[in-house]
Design a protein around this motif. Structure first.
Motif, PDB file in Angstrom:
ATOM      1  N   LYS A   3       0.746  -1.505  -0.212  1.00  0.00           N
ATOM      2  CA  LYS A   3      -0.093  -0.165   0.303  1.00  0.00           C
ATOM      3  C   LYS A   3       0.666   1.740   0.084  1.00  0.00           C
ATOM      4  N   ALA A   4       2.033   1.467   0.693  1.00  0.00           N
ATOM      5  CA  ALA A   4       2.384   2.694   1.110  1.00  0.00           C
ATOM      6  C   ALA A   4       3.665   2.875   0.144  1.00  0.00           C
ATOM      7  N   THR A   7       6.737   8.798  -1.277  1.00  0.00           N
ATOM      8  CA  THR A   7       6.346  10.657  -1.907  1.00  0.00           C
ATOM      9  C   THR A   7       6.559  11.546  -0.708  1.00  0.00           C
ATOM     10  N   ASP A   9       4.716  14.366  -0.775  1.00  0.00           N
ATOM     11  CA  ASP A   9       3.728  15.014  -0.324  1.00  0.00           C
ATOM     12  C   ASP A   9       3.004  15.058   1.560  1.00  0.00           C
ATOM     13  N   PRO A  11       2.627  15.562   4.906  1.00  0.00           N
ATOM     14  CA  PRO A  11       2.340  16.950   6.529  1.00  0.00           C
ATOM     15  C   PRO A  11       3.732  17.136   6.841  1.00  0.00           C
ATOM     16  N   SER A  38      -3.080   3.892   9.207  1.00  0.00           N
ATOM     17  CA  SER A  38      -3.182   5.299   9.416  1.00  0.00           C
ATOM     18  C   SER A  38      -1.359   5.986   8.700  1.00  0.00           C
ATOM     19  N   GLY A  39      -0.933   5.077   8.237  1.00  0.00           N
ATOM     20  CA  GLY A  39       0.575   5.675   7.042  1.00  0.00           C
ATOM     21  C   GLY A  39       1.694   5.576   8.195  1.00  0.00           C
ATOM     22  N   THR A  42       4.297   4.580   5.466  1.00  0.00           N
ATOM     23  CA  THR A  42       4.694   5.343   4.167  1.00  0.00           C
ATOM     24  C   THR A  42       5.559   6.500   5.466  1.00  0.00           C
ATOM     25  N   ASP A  64       5.918  -5.002  10.408  1.00  0.00           N
ATOM     26  CA  ASP A  64       3.661  -5.435  10.919  1.00  0.00           C
ATOM     27  C   ASP A  64       3.137  -6.566  10.101  1.00  0.00           C
ATOM     28  N   GLY A 135      -0.316  -2.342  13.429  1.00  0.00           N
ATOM     29  CA  GLY A 135      -1.301  -1.012  13.231  1.00  0.00           C
ATOM     30  C   GLY A 135      -2.537  -1.643  14.608  1.00  0.00           C
ATOM     31  N   SER A 184      -2.355  11.792   7.781  1.00  0.00           N
ATOM     32  CA  SER A 184      -2.281  12.744   6.513  1.00  0.00           C
ATOM     33  C   SER A 184      -3.688  12.015   5.813  1.00  0.00           C
ATOM     34  N   ARG A 188      -5.586   6.523   3.049  1.00  0.00           N
ATOM     35  CA  ARG A 188      -6.740   5.935   2.806  1.00  0.00           C
ATOM     36  C   ARG A 188      -7.295   4.365   3.745  1.00  0.00           C
ATOM     37  N   TYR A 190      -8.410   0.740   4.063  1.00  0.00           N
ATOM     38  CA  TYR A 190      -8.375  -0.858   3.291  1.00  0.00           C
ATOM     39  C   TYR A 190      -9.225  -1.922   4.222  1.00  0.00           C
TER      40      TYR A 190
HETATM   41  N1  LIG Z   1       1.491  11.256   3.128  1.00  0.00           N
HETATM   42  C1  LIG Z   1       0.640  10.302   2.124  1.00  0.00           C
HETATM   43  N2  LIG Z   1       0.431  10.453   1.345  1.00  0.00           N
HETATM   44  C2  LIG Z   1      -0.709   9.265   0.188  1.00  0.00           C
HETATM   45  N3  LIG Z   1      -0.389   8.860   0.599  1.00  0.00           N
HETATM   46  C3  LIG Z   1      -0.705   8.528   1.875  1.00  0.00           C
HETATM   47  C4  LIG Z   1      -0.426   9.697   2.718  1.00  0.00           C
HETATM   48  N4  LIG Z   1       0.211   8.768   3.935  1.00  0.00           N
HETATM   49  C5  LIG Z   1      -0.948   7.857   4.002  1.00  0.00           C
HETATM   50  N5  LIG Z   1      -1.108   7.263   2.562  1.00  0.00           N
HETATM   51  C6  LIG Z   1      -1.367   6.426   2.038  1.00  0.00           C
HETATM   52  O1  LIG Z   1      -2.853   6.099   2.576  1.00  0.00           O
HETATM   53  C7  LIG Z   1      -2.978   4.419   3.419  1.00  0.00           C
HETATM   54  C8  LIG Z   1      -2.608   3.610   4.380  1.00  0.00           C
HETATM   55  O2  LIG Z   1      -0.870   4.478   4.575  1.00  0.00           O
HETATM   56  P1  LIG Z   1       0.170   3.456   5.121  1.00  0.00           P
HETATM   57  O3  LIG Z   1       0.174   1.707   4.026  1.00  0.00           O
HETATM   58  O4  LIG Z   1       1.551   3.749   5.174  1.00  0.00           O
HETATM   59  O5  LIG Z   1      -0.388   2.677   7.002  1.00  0.00           O
HETATM   60  P2  LIG Z   1       0.212   1.472   7.392  1.00  0.00           P
HETATM   61  O6  LIG Z   1      -0.050   2.609   9.192  1.00  0.00           O
HETATM   62  O7  LIG Z   1       1.452   1.602   7.493  1.00  0.00           O
HETATM   63  O8  LIG Z   1      -0.849   0.638   7.496  1.00  0.00           O
HETATM   64  P3  LIG Z   1      -1.000  -0.671   7.996  1.00  0.00           P
HETATM   65  O9  LIG Z   1      -1.966  -0.746   9.692  1.00  0.00           O
HETATM   66  O10 LIG Z   1      -1.391  -1.923   7.447  1.00  0.00           O
HETATM   67  O11 LIG Z   1       0.545  -1.119   9.091  1.00  0.00           O
HETATM   68  C9  LIG Z   1      -1.720   4.284   2.065  1.00  0.00           C
HETATM   69  O12 LIG Z   1      -2.439   3.756   0.241  1.00  0.00           O
HETATM   70  C10 LIG Z   1      -0.751   5.338   1.759  1.00  0.00           C
HETATM   71  O13 LIG Z   1      -0.274   5.760   0.284  1.00  0.00           O
END
Ligand SMILES: Nc1ncnc2c1ncn2[C@@H]1O[C@H](COP(=O)(O)OP(=O)(O)OP(=O)(O)O)[C@@H](O)[C@H]1O
Length: 351
Positions: A3-4, A7, A9, A11, A38-39, A42, A64, A135, A184, A188, A190
């Motif tokens: 997913k991540a 970028t 882009d 905050p 929560s990102g 990423t 993770d 998470g 952020s 998004r 999932y």
């Molecule tokens: N700063 C950002 N810019 C663009 N998209 C983002 C950003 N932060 C998170 N996302 C998007 O949000 C979604 C979730 O982010 P991410 O996979 O990093 O979360 P995670 O907390 O690692 O998830 P998990 O709980 O599965 O470990 C992804 O699709 C990611 O691309």
């Protein structure tokens, strides 16, 4: 597959965090904590790439287990990226610790020890260690995060949340400087189905070039289960159990209590004491196992395809080629096929 993605882009608070890591004494450890989607990954991908381009040596510890970036799934993995990367799934792990499930609520010990061991391996060899976590941040998950932080003592613990983790933030304060980051706006969610599909792709990819290999229980240690521990049941004991419970007893051992591998022959409700652990033969098929070396580290994962109890042989499908270092086979608690179909999770005490 992941997913991540990288970028820039992000905050403003991520840029501030990057600046404070760059300024900080080295070696430096960051643990990232936050709810599902929560990102976290990423953020780790952003920081790793930016720190690499600033000339720092970087390591990533991916714990993770529910949505691993660096394969194999259900393990904790250390990777040392040397060039910029788009997604953690491009990284090759250099060491792994076997957890054996994608849902680690009952595996706090493995999670905490695994992260600690991966960090220990690398903390004096790089400038910055970035630790990704699951998470799972409420109830037992919050305790798991506290224990990891207590063991690892990160310089900074970054908590990504919208206020809901303020209790955890307080609990983490004794173990590192806590920096709170906003979720952020582009993060998004999932749905479960999509998360399962992503995991299926990862399992499939990891097992794509696997072959069937055999291990003898007389040559390797069997761990993560009470199977193969204790004294073999004799024919009379087996027969008594078969008659009492309407089972076919495939194998059994006597230790403090009894551990039995069985198949039901007759259908009726049964109750027996906790001293008797009865495992359905079919629960062992397609069980995830870890191939463990003499240091307790995981050389790779395998899928248990067949157990020949009378000869003490395990047949395992694995992509690991060099098996000379395998000293132990550790039983996991998820059943999965090489096509990536998850057949079910097992409770810790089931095996
Ligand atoms: N700063 C950002 N810019 C663009 N998209 C983002 C950003 N932060 C998170 N996302 C998007 O949000 C979604 C979730 O982010 P991410 O996979 O990093 O979360 P995670 O907390 O690692 O998830 P998990 O709980 O599965 O470990 C992804 O699709 C990611 O691309």
């Amino acid at each position: 597959m992941n997913k991540a993605r990288y970028t820039q882009d992000v905050p403003e608070d991520r840029i501030e965090l990057l600046k404070s890591i760059a300024r900080h004494d080295k070696p430096f450890k960051l643990m990232v904590i936050g709810g599902v989607d929560s990102g976290k990954s990423t953020l780790i991908t952003f920081l790793a790439n930016e720190l690499l381009s600033l000339g720092f040596k970087v390591a990533v510890v991916d714990s993770d287990v529910g949505q691993k970036g660096v394969l194999p799934p259900a393990t904790i993995t250390l990777a040392i990226p040397e060039v910029s990367f788009e997604s953690m799934s491009e990284l090759e792990g250099v060491a792994h610790y076997f957890v054996g499930t994608t849902a680690p609520a009952q595996f706090t010990g493995e999670m905490a020890v695994g992260v600690k061991r991966m960090v220990e391996l690398v903390e004096n060899a790089v400038d910055v260690v970035l630790i990704d976590t699951t998470g799972f941040v409420t109830g037992l998950g919050a305790e798991m995060k506290r224990l990891k932080a207590e063991l690892v003592r990160p310089d900074i613990i970054a908590v990504i949340h919208s206020g809901e983790l303020s209790g955890l933030v307080k609990a983490l304060k004794p173990y590192g400087e806590v920096v709170e980051l906003a979720v952020s706006k582009t993060a998004r969610r999932y749905p479960l189905e999509e998360r399962r599909n992503l995991r299926a792709e990862k399992w499939r990819y990891y097992f794509r070039d696997s072959q069937l290999v055999e291990f003898s229980v007389s040559e390797v240690a069997i761990t993560g289960t009470s199977l193969f521990h204790g004294i073999h049941l004799n024919a009379d004991e087996k027969e008594l159990l078969e008659r009492t419970f309407g089972w076919l007893v495939v194998a059994g051992w006597k230790n403090k209590g009894y551990t039995v591998v069985k198949a039901d022959v007759e259908r009726f409700p049964r109750a027996h004491s906790r001293e008797l652990k009865a495992i359905d033969f079919e629960k062992l098929s397609n069980l995830l196992v870890g191939l463990i070396d003499g240091e307790g580290l995981c050389l790779g994962a395998g899928i248990l395809k067949w157990v020949n109890f009378s000869e003490g042989m395990l047949q395992i499908l694995t992509p690991v080629r060099d098996l000379s270092g395998v000293r132990e086979i550790r039983f996991g608690r998820i059943r999965v096929t090489e096509e990536g179909e998850e057949l079910g999770l097992l409770r810790r005490d089931e095996l």
